[in-house]
Design an enzyme around this catalytic site. Structure first.
Site, short mmCIF file in Angstrom:
data_model
loop_
_atom_site.label_atom_id
_atom_site.label_comp_id
_atom_site.label_asym_id
_atom_site.label_seq_id
_atom_site.Cartn_x
_atom_site.Cartn_y
_atom_site.Cartn_z
N GLU A 1 -13.12 6.14 -38.80
CA GLU A 1 -13.52 7.54 -38.98
C GLU A 1 -13.83 7.87 -40.43
O GLU A 1 -13.39 8.89 -40.98
CB GLU A 1 -12.42 8.47 -38.43
CG GLU A 1 -12.16 8.23 -36.95
CD GLU A 1 -11.19 9.21 -36.31
OE1 GLU A 1 -10.30 9.70 -36.99
OE2 GLU A 1 -11.36 9.47 -35.10
N TRP B 1 -19.71 9.05 -31.26
CA TRP B 1 -18.25 9.04 -31.20
C TRP B 1 -17.71 8.20 -30.03
O TRP B 1 -16.54 7.83 -30.02
CB TRP B 1 -17.70 10.47 -31.12
CG TRP B 1 -17.84 11.19 -32.42
CD1 TRP B 1 -18.86 12.03 -32.77
CD2 TRP B 1 -16.97 11.10 -33.55
NE1 TRP B 1 -18.66 12.48 -34.06
CE2 TRP B 1 -17.51 11.92 -34.56
CE3 TRP B 1 -15.80 10.40 -33.83
CZ2 TRP B 1 -16.91 12.06 -35.82
CZ3 TRP B 1 -15.20 10.55 -35.08
CH2 TRP B 1 -15.75 11.36 -36.06
N GLU C 1 -2.95 17.62 -29.44
CA GLU C 1 -4.33 17.74 -29.90
C GLU C 1 -5.31 17.96 -28.76
O GLU C 1 -6.12 18.88 -28.78
CB GLU C 1 -4.71 16.48 -30.69
CG GLU C 1 -6.16 16.47 -31.14
CD GLU C 1 -6.55 15.21 -31.88
OE1 GLU C 1 -5.67 14.38 -32.17
OE2 GLU C 1 -7.75 15.05 -32.17
N ASP D 1 -8.31 7.99 -27.34
CA ASP D 1 -7.69 8.84 -28.35
C ASP D 1 -6.88 9.96 -27.71
O ASP D 1 -7.30 11.11 -27.74
CB ASP D 1 -8.80 9.44 -29.24
CG ASP D 1 -8.25 10.12 -30.48
OD1 ASP D 1 -7.05 9.99 -30.73
OD2 ASP D 1 -9.02 10.78 -31.18
C1 GCV Z 1 -5.72 11.82 -38.45
C2 GCV Z 1 -8.32 11.58 -33.86
C3 GCV Z 1 -8.01 12.90 -34.48
C4 GCV Z 1 -8.01 12.83 -35.98
C5 GCV Z 1 -7.00 11.77 -36.42
C6 GCV Z 1 -7.39 10.45 -35.76
C7 GCV Z 1 -6.39 9.37 -36.07
O1 GCV Z 1 -9.62 11.22 -34.11
O2 GCV Z 1 -8.92 13.84 -34.03
O3 GCV Z 1 -7.67 14.08 -36.50
O4 GCV Z 1 -6.97 11.65 -37.80
O5 GCV Z 1 -7.44 10.61 -34.37
O6 GCV Z 1 -5.52 9.17 -35.23
O7 GCV Z 1 -6.47 8.75 -37.11
#
Ligand code: GCV
Length: 842
Positions: free
Chosen positions: A310, A566, A417, A389
């Site tokens: 990311e 993504w 989340e 995720d």
């Molecule tokens: C901390 C997902 C979340 C991100 C997070 C990432 C990760 O993509 O949306 O906010 O980043 O996971 O676990 O590194």
């Protein structure tokens, strides 16, 4: 009134049998460590409890254990335990490690099988006197034993004939908090950081200490305090003493400090021209850095690494592997016995979506399986439980059985989340149980994930569980008072993954809300039902959470996952839906599992319905094992889920007067929001699939909303219709707004139903960039007014901001004029979607 005084008075009232008059004001800050006064008959059970406590040994952790013992007994039984230095002829509570007790009494507990952080609770003669003994091999184990003993008393279990040994399932039981140094928290939903403020560690770390106490009470022994998207500054020389202050408040609770580090640190803050892990200067930099850090924090636990993920830099910059990066850091930590958690969350977020063979789910295995055996002994690969995720439903990551010579830890997510952000109730222990119990078929013997991560299956030295938690400064830690069941549940499962979800839910409810059987049954029942409910209106048949994946991950956004890199694709088109991940015709992901698991998922006939769309692309008319078509299941589950969400509100209402007013009101507010938002989800997802498939709902619900009057169809004064994007996040794709220069607008219509009492539901948009005012009038009479001042993750009208106001018991007669007035504020234009009328009671 001071809390302590309140407890004492309360306890006195309870002893006098006047418990009903005693209600506690609660913020939720005490979580499951309330130590609420037991009622008279329950307290009676503990009348034989010794009146004093004797501690063998001396350390900050043992001091915490003793203080906790005294605090708990004081709160629950209104008795002040005496602290004795020596044994007398009277019964006492003894706290101490087994070696300390054996120095005094060499034959004590000869059969005890205690190791690591395990503990023993026993009623036993010591020097001929009846004692209640809490012992362990470590001070931390003694502390855990004290918490376990107090939990028993809080849950009104007998402690009169105890001989109970508990051993944790795995040595690693950690939490990660994604706090940024500026005080914000990535995916945090309960206020700012308890650790950082204005790019520094907070001056007042009281909350951090209280957090450590909560963690210790459920057996958590490590905590990484900053975002895995790490700011390199955390390793600057000037920052290290600040970290030492956090370690100081953790230490009395046996929680070891960890931080997330950025692999480019040697270059970004170290002044080198490279961060290539193969460069000796880089190795030297890490070594010096950790020598310096350990001089300040001798019990520092280690670091977490997110790299090549990311947008984070990583070893790929230099053509090196995750093993190269992990090992260079691990070697610098090794002399200090520190460890590296290297996250397997390494993937390309610029995948070519036009290539049907591309598949983000493959990434962890593809990247890490070839490196098995190449990681140093003090490296642990931290693997998200599913291959994508933290979606509402995913299969278990195949990487768990793809690493036989490497330490592993599973990463779970307490912070919700993708599961409602603590606005929706979603108790995740049942999901985690499914994951932990899943048999990976990695050998002759069953190999459930819980055994693999504990190091048992492949005989690895280290391993365990990690959860992303993200508590904040909100008094109740996670925002939704019931969300703390997830943190508790995580800790309990990390300690003992064989516990069942119901036991955990009941334990938590008793500790958090008391032992009233109606309360225990209702709240634990709500918890246990909540994940399937949330799943049913947000993520059908394993398609993933159909949220806005390029936005806040909160409201519906079905299309957002498609046509971008993504890789959270569900591949819905006019003919069908689902990702083909089979070996025969799809991405081949299925083959990352061991043969028996691969075989199950490869075939449509053996893939469980709830994961169908994760593994297969099928026509909407495909018939599930349940006998329904895919499309009808999508419709039905969304309607059932929204109804069940409304039902949660009714169940909670039964708690009025049985739980404290503060948490009652807060939970009610959140459940009412959830019930409204579930309708937003239901309508958005159903309409989107109706549009794309062209197949109507057999029950005629989708697209037909009796009692609904669209705002754009009302008589408008000042309000102007506009198209909402994406269109399925507003009813009919449109809403009305009161945009500048208008300062006040109205939308009205004439009621043409039968005379009677009605519930009037107003669907409006509550953004976080203004506080609009709304008023509802019937004729000239104001029946409700409110301010749209919630803090939803939304700056525009849509699925993240759509909110329902329910106005019960409104008397209506044919011809009545119903008018909504909106006063905009800032960027928020008092936008309105529709009104729905139901005869009362709904
Ligand atoms: C901390 C997902 C979340 C991100 C997070 C990432 C990760 O993509 O949306 O906010 O980043 O996971 O676990 O590194």
């Amino acid at each position: 009134m001071h809390r302590f005084q309140h407890i004492t008075i309360c306890a006195a009232l309870l002893f006098l049998g006047l418990g009903a008059t005693c209600s506690r004001a609660e913020t939720g800050a005490d979580a499951w460590l309330r130590y609420a006064p037991l009622d008279k008959s329950a307290a009676q059970k503990y009348s034989a409890l010794p009146a004093s406590v004797v501690m063998f040994g001396d350390s900050p952790v043992l001091d915490s254990a003793k203080a906790e013992m005294i605090r708990g007994i004081q709160g629950m039984l209104a008795r002040t335990l005496r602290e004795d230095k020596n044994l007398s002829r009277k019964p006492v509570i003894i706290l101490g490690t087994l070696s300390a007790l054996r120095a005094d009494s060499p034959k004590l507990f000869e059969q005890a099988d205690l190791h690591d952080d395990g503990f023993l609770l026993a009623t036993e003669k010591f020097h001929g006197v009846d004692c209640l003994i809490v012992t362990a091999t470590t001070d931390r184990g003694v502390l855990y034993g004290v918490f376990a003993l107090l939990s028993k008393i809080a849950r009104e279990e007998s402690v009169s004939a105890l001989h109970e040994t508990q051993q944790p399932s795995a040595p690693i039981r950690w939490v990660d908090d994604w706090d940024n140094l500026d005080g914000r928290i990535e995916r945090g939903y309960a206020g700012p950081s308890i650790f950082f403020e204005n790019s520094n560690v907070r001056a007042d770390l009281t909350r951090a200490g209280e957090y450590a106490r909560l963690l210790a009470s459920i057996g958590i022994n490590g905590c990484a305090i900053n975002n895995v998207n790490a700011n390199p500054r955390v390793l600057e020389d000037s920052f290290l003493p600040q970290l030492a202050r956090v370690a100081d408040v953790f230490r009395p609770w046996g929680v070891r400090l960890s931080i997330s580090v950025d692999v480019s640190s040697p270059k970004v803050i170290g002044g080198l021209d490279t961060f290539d892990p193969a460069d000796p200067r880089v190795a030297e930099w890490w070594k010096k850095k950790f020598d310096e850090l350990y001089a300040l924090i001798p019990d520092f636990a280690g670091v977490v690494v997110k790299a090549d993920s990311e947008g984070r830099l990583g070893p790929a910059t230099y053509g090196r592997t995750p093993a190269d990066a992990a090992n260079v850091i691990a070697r610098a930590l090794a002399p200090h016995r520190g460890i590296v958690f290297y996250r397997a969350f390494v993937y390309n977020h610029h995948l070519d979506w036009t290539n049907p063979k591309n598949d983000r789910a493959r990434a962890a295995y593809d990247n890490f399986h070839p490196l098995d055996g190449k990681f140093d002994d003090n490296v642990i690969i931290q693997i998200k439980h599913g291959p994508i995720d933290f979606q509402v439903r995913e299969p278990v990551s195949p990487l768990f059985s793809g690493l036989e010579k490497t330490n592993e830890a599973i990463e779970l997510q307490v912070t919700q989340e993708y599961t409602g952000q603590q606005r929706h109730l979603c108790f995740l222990a049942p999901m985690w149980k499914e994951v932990l119990d899943f048999d990976m078929h990695a050998g002759e013997q069953p190999s459930p994930v819980k055994d693999i991560v504990a190091g048992k299956t492949f005989h690895c030295a280290m391993g365990g569980l990690v959860a992303v938690v993200n508590v904040g400064m909100d008094a109740n830690w996670l925002g939704h008072p019931l969300a703390m069941a997830n943190l508790y549940g995580y800790g309990r499962l990390a300690w003992n993954p064989n516990l069942d979800s119901q036991t955990i839910a009941e334990e938590w409810t008793r500790l958090s809300f008391g032992n009233d059987p109606t309360v225990v049954q209702t709240i634990s029942g709500m918890l246990l039902a909540s994940w399937p409910i949330y799943e049913s209106y947000t993520g059908p048949l394993g398609a993933g959470t159909l949220t806005d994946i390029v936005g806040a991950h909160f409201g519906p956004g079905v299309e957002s996952s498609e046509r971008n890199g993504w890789g959270q694709w569900h591949r819905a088109d006019h003919d069908g839906v689902g990702m083909d991940r089979t070996a025969a015709t799809g991405t081949g992901y299925v083959d990352q599992y061991r043969a028996p698991v691969a075989k199950m998922y490869e075939s449509l006939s053996t893939t469980p319905d709830e994961l169908l769309l994760f593994f297969h692309h099928v026509p909407y008319t495909y018939v599930l094992h349940s006998g329904k078509t895919v499309i009808q299941q999508i419709y039905d589950s969304h309607y059932a889920g929204a109804e069940q969400a409304a039902n949660l509100v009714q169940q909670w209402r039964m708690m009025k007067g049985r739980v404290d007013e503060e948490r009652y009101a807060e939970v009610l507010k959140r459940l009412e929001f959830q019930a409204g938002h579930a309708i937003v989800w239901r309508d958005a997802v159903c309409n989107w699939f109706f549009q794309i498939s062209g197949i109507p709902d057999k029950l005629g619900r989708v697209g037909h909303y009796p009692g609904r009057i669209e705002a754009e169809a009302m008589q408008l004064q000042g309000y102007v219709p506009f198209e909402v994007v994406p269109r399925e996040t507003a009813s009919g794709g449109k809403a009305v707004e009161c945009a500048p220069p208008m300062q006040k607008c109205s939308a009205s219509f004439h009621f043409d139903g039968a005379a009677g009492k009605y519930e009037v539901d107003v669907e409006y948009f509550d953004q976080n960039n203004g506080k609009s005012k709304f008023r509802v009038l019937v004729g000239d009479k104001v029946v409700d007014e409110w301010i749209a001042d919630d803090h939803l993750p939304a700056t525009k009208p849509g699925g993240d901001s759509s909110t329902r106001r329910q106005i019960p018991g409104v008397a209506l007669r044919p011809g009545d004029n119903i008018r909504v007035e909106g006063i905009p504020d800032g960027e928020e234009h008092a936008a309105l979607d529709y009104i729905e009328l139901y005869p009362s009671p709904k």
